[in-house]
Design a protein around this motif. Structure first.
Motif, PDB file in Angstrom:
ATOM      1  N   ARG A 401       4.653   4.126  -8.020  1.00 32.24           N
ATOM      2  CA  ARG A 401       4.905   5.128  -6.977  1.00 32.24           C
ATOM      3  C   ARG A 401       6.400   5.385  -6.895  1.00 32.24           C
ATOM      4  O   ARG A 401       7.220   4.545  -7.310  1.00 32.24           O
ATOM      5  N   SER A 406       9.298  11.080   2.528  1.00 30.74           N
ATOM      6  CA  SER A 406       8.230  12.056   2.776  1.00 30.74           C
ATOM      7  C   SER A 406       6.844  11.416   2.674  1.00 30.74           C
ATOM      8  O   SER A 406       5.864  12.003   3.126  1.00 30.74           O
ATOM      9  N   THR A 407       6.769  10.222   2.085  1.00 34.52           N
ATOM     10  CA  THR A 407       5.458   9.566   1.965  1.00 34.52           C
ATOM     11  C   THR A 407       5.406   8.189   2.635  1.00 34.52           C
ATOM     12  O   THR A 407       4.329   7.603   2.757  1.00 34.52           O
ATOM     13  N   HIS A 408       6.554   7.656   3.034  1.00 32.52           N
ATOM     14  CA  HIS A 408       6.490   6.297   3.592  1.00 32.52           C
ATOM     15  C   HIS A 408       5.870   6.293   4.996  1.00 32.52           C
ATOM     16  O   HIS A 408       5.677   7.347   5.605  1.00 32.52           O
ATOM     17  N   HIS A 409       5.561   5.092   5.480  1.00 29.10           N
ATOM     18  CA  HIS A 409       4.919   4.949   6.791  1.00 29.10           C
ATOM     19  C   HIS A 409       5.896   4.433   7.846  1.00 29.10           C
ATOM     20  O   HIS A 409       5.516   4.193   8.991  1.00 29.10           O
TER      21      HIS A 409
END
Ligand code: URP
Ligand code: ZN
Ligand code: ZN
Length: 479
Positions: A401, A406-409
């Protein structure tokens, strides 16, 4: 409810073996080859490793600090942790000046009730009187606290002077608690900050200039020497440079009980970040100790490989860009801290195991087991064996990955590893038997995390006490 994790390679700090893992309720009940499902939910771990959940010994969820509050709270932070394969963190209670330490501890316990994974607390000693001495005992005996933190930096805020340090170390010794340290000489930092600012250096590049490696090395040496005289074991957090590593290495080779932690980000990010022409990007990396040059990074990797540094952490302390902007005209006012709880395991697997620096077992030791042992969580946490909590990760060594905000939590608007491609990721994460991360989806729930008591570990320290006792001189008998 029972779960069978089938077909994987179980990795512990001791070694690897092909085995299935049966979980009933919150615990591991069987580890062995060819276990039958017997009605359990089956999680396929074929081609994957099955590892103990990561334990992050150093986080700061919703910390009030430098005029603001860290953006990540105990729910968002422990959820992001689960997405990255970390199932427990040890956070810090940091009492304000003169604040009662038990009152502060209860305040943090309240904030943490929303946590989705298990947690525990170190308590910082920021001031001293007889009530602090008494309350350290109460925290140890009644509240499962076995480690106390001392900030040798942050003058005029939470800095602990040598008088407080010595008093607290002595008390730690009496209690069988571990003294932990943020090692930077706060007086020197303070003076250097003024000098550098007065020279017209007001941007983030001033931050590392005000905290050179010598400042860290001096404090690490001082703390270790004080601990040696008093016969107290110490744990130094976020070692970032050769100077601190050398202090730890020397002490360990002399037989002193000294532990060292390294942050994932200090291993893979260097100090060039502070020279980024974009102020915001440079400010995102303002944390203490600062990022260092590549030669320091290379030394830290060797320290980890050689076992001189035992644990890896994140110092997860998130401040979003608008918060960092408090220091737009003055680097001294940029809130210190970076995030990364979601990425620690992946970054360390990619740059540690895939690069050949660490074996999978060393990875497990450095991300989980050593922390569990040092802070007395083992073997409930930090390993996979019958009776252990089912904090377990199915780790896919081939899953790639690209890290991005923009994709992390994580609850922060940037990611210090932005754009880094890593191979090796959590496929499934279980927190005490509950699946909290699977197929790229979080299923954490507010409040399901539990506070973990960490009793003092008096026997563990006795060899150090004995060593010191042997050196105690006897008075000369006269007349
Ligand atoms: O810059 C940092 N590390 N902020 C959090 C507080 C600390 O020093 O650990
Ligand atoms: Zn610190
Ligand atoms: Zn910290």
């Amino acid at each position: 409810m029972s779960i069978l994790i089938r077909g994987g390679t179980v990795v512990t700090a001791e070694g690897e073996r092909r085995a299935d893992v049966r979980i009933v309720g919150e615990s591991v009940v069987e580890v062995g080859e060819g276990l039958s499902p017997d009605g359990a939910r089956v999680i396929d771990a074929g081609g994957a490793y099955v590892i103990p959940g990561g334990i992050d010994p150093h986080t700061h969820m919703e910390l009030p600090f430098m005029g603001t509050v860290a953006s990540e709270d105990f729910f968002t932070g422990t959820s992001a942790a689960a997405a990255g394969g970390t199932t427990m963190c040890i956070d810090f209670v940091i009492p304000g000046p003169k604040q009662n330490i038990i009152e502060a501890y209860k305040q943090w316990r309240g904030w943490a009730e929303k946590a989705a994974c298990d947690y525990s607390f170190h308590v910082a000693i920021t001031w001293w009187d007889e009530s602090v001495r008494r309350d350290m005992g109460i925290l140890c005996q009644e509240h499962g606290v076995n480690s106390f933190k001392h900030f040798m930096a942050y003058k005029n805020a939470i800095m602990c002077d040598d008088e407080t340090l010595v008093n607290s170390f002595k008390r730690c010794k009496e209690l069988g608690a571990l003294a932990t340290l943020h090692a930077e000489n706060g007086e020197l930092v303070y003076v250097l900050q003024q000098d550098i600012f007065n020279q017209g250096i007001t941007g983030p590049e001033g931050h590392p200039l005000s905290r050179p490696p010598e400042v860290e090395g001096e404090a690490a040496n001082r703390a270790i020497r004080i601990a040696e005289v008093l016969g107290v074991p110490v744990y130094i957090v976020h070692n970032s440079c050769i100077d601190a590593l050398e202090a730890i290495t020397r002490a360990r080779l002399e037989g002193q009980i000294v532990f060292g932690e390294v942050l994932a980000q200090h291993l893979v990010i260097d100090d060039s970040v502070y020279r980024n022409p974009d102020w915001r990007t440079a400010a995102h990396y303002v944390m203490s100790p600062p990022f260092r040059s590549k030669e320091h990074q290379a030394a830290l990797w060797k320290g980890l490989q050689a076992g001189m540094l035992q644990t890896t952490a994140t110092d997860h302390c998130c401040f979003c860009t608008p918060q960092k902007e408090a220091g737009k005209d003055d680097f001294r006012k940029i809130p210190n801290g970076t995030g990364g709880i979601e990425d620690r395991m992946g970054v360390l697997w990619h740059h540690g195991v895939r690069s050949g620096r660490l074996t999978p077992s060393q990875f497990v030791a450095a991300t989980s087991t050593n922390c569990a042992r040092i802070f007395n969580l083992y073997p409930k946490k930090g390993t996979i064996q019958v009776g252990a909590d089912a904090d377990i990760v199915v780790w896919d060594p081939n899953k790639t990955r690209t890290i991005s905000a923009s994709t992390h939590h994580q609850n922060i608007d940037f990611n210090i590893y932005e754009g880094m491609e890593i191979t090796g990721n959590a496929a499934v994460t279980l927190s005490r038997g509950r699946v909290v991360w699977s197929d790229g989806q979080l299923s954490t729930e507010r409040g399901t995390g539990r506070y973990v008591n960490r009793p003092c570990f008096a026997d563990f320290w006795s060899s150090q006490n004995a060593r010191n006792a042997a050196a105690v001189p006897t008075p000369v008998k006269r007349g």
